[in-house]
Design a protein around this motif. Structure first.
Motif, short mmCIF file in Angstrom:
data_model
loop_
_atom_site.label_atom_id
_atom_site.label_comp_id
_atom_site.label_asym_id
_atom_site.label_seq_id
_atom_site.Cartn_x
_atom_site.Cartn_y
_atom_site.Cartn_z
N GLN A 1 -22.78 -0.23 21.66
CA GLN A 1 -22.75 0.74 20.55
C GLN A 1 -22.02 0.18 19.34
OE1 GLN A 1 -20.86 4.15 22.29
NE2 GLN A 1 -22.79 5.12 22.86
N LEU A 2 -20.88 -0.45 19.60
CA LEU A 2 -20.06 -0.94 18.48
C LEU A 2 -20.70 -2.12 17.78
CD1 LEU A 2 -16.49 -0.70 20.06
CD2 LEU A 2 -17.25 0.49 18.00
N THR A 3 -21.32 -3.02 18.56
CA THR A 3 -21.75 -4.29 17.96
C THR A 3 -23.19 -4.28 17.45
OG1 THR A 3 -22.42 -5.14 20.14
CG2 THR A 3 -20.18 -5.66 19.38
N MET A 4 -24.00 -3.31 17.86
CA MET A 4 -25.42 -3.32 17.49
C MET A 4 -25.57 -3.39 15.97
SD MET A 4 -28.35 -3.56 18.72
CE MET A 4 -28.21 -3.29 20.46
N GLY A 5 -26.37 -4.35 15.52
CA GLY A 5 -26.63 -4.52 14.09
C GLY A 5 -25.61 -5.38 13.37
N HIS A 6 -24.60 -5.87 14.10
CA HIS A 6 -23.53 -6.63 13.45
C HIS A 6 -23.51 -8.10 13.90
CE1 HIS A 6 -21.64 -3.05 11.74
NE2 HIS A 6 -21.91 -2.44 12.90
N HIS A 7 -22.68 -8.89 13.21
CA HIS A 7 -22.41 -10.25 13.66
C HIS A 7 -21.42 -10.20 14.82
CE1 HIS A 7 -23.98 -11.07 9.66
NE2 HIS A 7 -24.05 -12.36 9.95
N ILE A 8 -21.64 -11.04 15.82
CA ILE A 8 -20.65 -11.17 16.89
C ILE A 8 -20.26 -12.66 16.99
CG2 ILE A 8 -21.14 -9.10 18.24
CD1 ILE A 8 -23.05 -10.65 19.98
N VAL A 9 -18.98 -12.91 16.88
CA VAL A 9 -18.45 -14.28 16.88
C VAL A 9 -17.85 -14.56 18.25
CG1 VAL A 9 -16.73 -15.83 15.84
CG2 VAL A 9 -17.95 -14.16 14.40
N MET A 10 -18.26 -15.68 18.84
CA MET A 10 -17.74 -15.99 20.18
C MET A 10 -17.59 -17.49 20.39
SD MET A 10 -21.25 -15.15 22.18
CE MET A 10 -21.90 -14.26 20.76
N GLY A 11 -16.72 -17.86 21.33
CA GLY A 11 -16.58 -19.26 21.72
C GLY A 11 -17.77 -19.71 22.57
N ARG A 12 -17.93 -21.01 22.62
CA ARG A 12 -19.08 -21.58 23.35
C ARG A 12 -19.07 -21.17 24.82
NH1 ARG A 12 -18.87 -25.07 27.49
NH2 ARG A 12 -17.27 -26.26 26.42
N LYS A 13 -17.89 -21.07 25.42
CA LYS A 13 -17.84 -20.72 26.85
C LYS A 13 -18.26 -19.27 27.08
CE LYS A 13 -14.44 -24.22 27.98
NZ LYS A 13 -13.05 -24.50 28.39
N THR A 14 -17.83 -18.40 26.19
CA THR A 14 -18.25 -16.99 26.31
C THR A 14 -19.75 -16.89 26.11
OG1 THR A 14 -16.11 -16.10 25.70
CG2 THR A 14 -18.02 -14.70 25.22
N TYR A 15 -20.26 -17.64 25.14
CA TYR A 15 -21.72 -17.62 24.93
C TYR A 15 -22.44 -18.04 26.22
CZ TYR A 15 -26.36 -18.84 23.43
OH TYR A 15 -27.73 -18.92 23.35
N GLU A 16 -21.92 -19.09 26.85
CA GLU A 16 -22.61 -19.56 28.07
C GLU A 16 -22.46 -18.55 29.21
OE1 GLU A 16 -21.55 -23.67 28.77
OE2 GLU A 16 -22.66 -24.28 26.96
N SER A 17 -21.36 -17.80 29.21
CA SER A 17 -21.21 -16.79 30.27
C SER A 17 -22.19 -15.63 30.04
CB SER A 17 -19.76 -16.30 30.38
OG SER A 17 -19.49 -15.35 29.39
#
Ligand SMILES: NC(=O)c1ccc[n+]([C@@H]2O[C@H](COP(=O)([O-])OP(=O)(O)OC[C@H]3O[C@@H](n4cnc5c(N)ncnc54)[C@H](OP(=O)(O)O)[C@@H]3O)[C@@H](O)[C@H]2O)c1
Length: 169
Positions: A37-53
């Protein structure tokens, strides 16, 4: 709102644990629903490890992946070489997006904490084993603007609170 806001979004256990073996140590579907709900339509910034998870760019959001690997490939996402660059990408789109979310993990929270104006924290009222922790921060610098208390029905009845903190000016 005049300038875009950078907000941290995190779920953490009582002992600050946020992850174990590059995964979440708990199953808490209301938290995932809130995340969406909070992130829909927004940019989400994450580290490479979180992306892979997570394993893929999340639909309906612009995924910005931070990595020191200049050749890192993440189809459907934007790969940047620093947190500053990630925030620049979010800022460039400020007409579209007034709030961008830093969604972890531990390394990225540590470096982004000082740049964020708001934190959405799911406080899980129990300790968990883990190898990734949310950084210590000075509570005096933050003002709690809301706290919703919940408990999972049945099963273990895990208690969790949805908390919003704003940085004091
Ligand atoms: N509970 C929650 O809300 C939550 C949220 C998110 C994640 N998590 C958990 O957190 C854990 C992952 O956290 P983590 O600290 O291990 O990893 P992470 O922060 O997700 O990613 C670390 C990676 O980000 C890149 N990076 C970090 N700082 C950088 C910088 N200044 N410039 C460029 N690249 C940079 C590096 O990628 P390269 O190695 O490619 O250079 C680094 O290896 C997992 O267990 C995950 O499940 C929990």
């Amino acid at each position: 709102m005049n300038s875009p806001r950078f907000s941290i979004l995190v779920a953490m256990a009582k002992n600050r644990v946020i992850g174990r073996n590059n995964a979440l140590p708990w199953q808490l579907s209301p938290d995932l629903k809130r995340f969406k709900q909070l992130t829909m339509g927004h940019h989400i910034v994450m580290g490479r490890k979180t992306y892979e998870s997570i394993g893929r760019p999340l639909p309906g959001r612009i995924s910005v992946i931070v990595s020191r690997q200049s050749d890192y490939q993440a189809p459907g996402a934007i790969v940047v070489g620093s947190i500053a660059e990630a925030l620049k990408v979010c800022n460039e789109d400020k007409e579209m997006d007034q709030e961008s979310f830093v969604i972890g993990g531990a390394e990225i929270y540590q470096q982004a904490l000082g740049l964020c104006q708001r934190m959405y924290v799911t406080e899980i009222q129990q300790e968990f084993d883990g190898d990734a922790l949310f950084p210590e921060f000075n509570q005096q610098e933050w003002h709690e603007i809301s706290r919703e208390k919940h408990r999972l029905d049945g099963d273990d009845g895990l208690e969790y609170h949805f908390v919003v903190l704003d940085r004091k000016i």
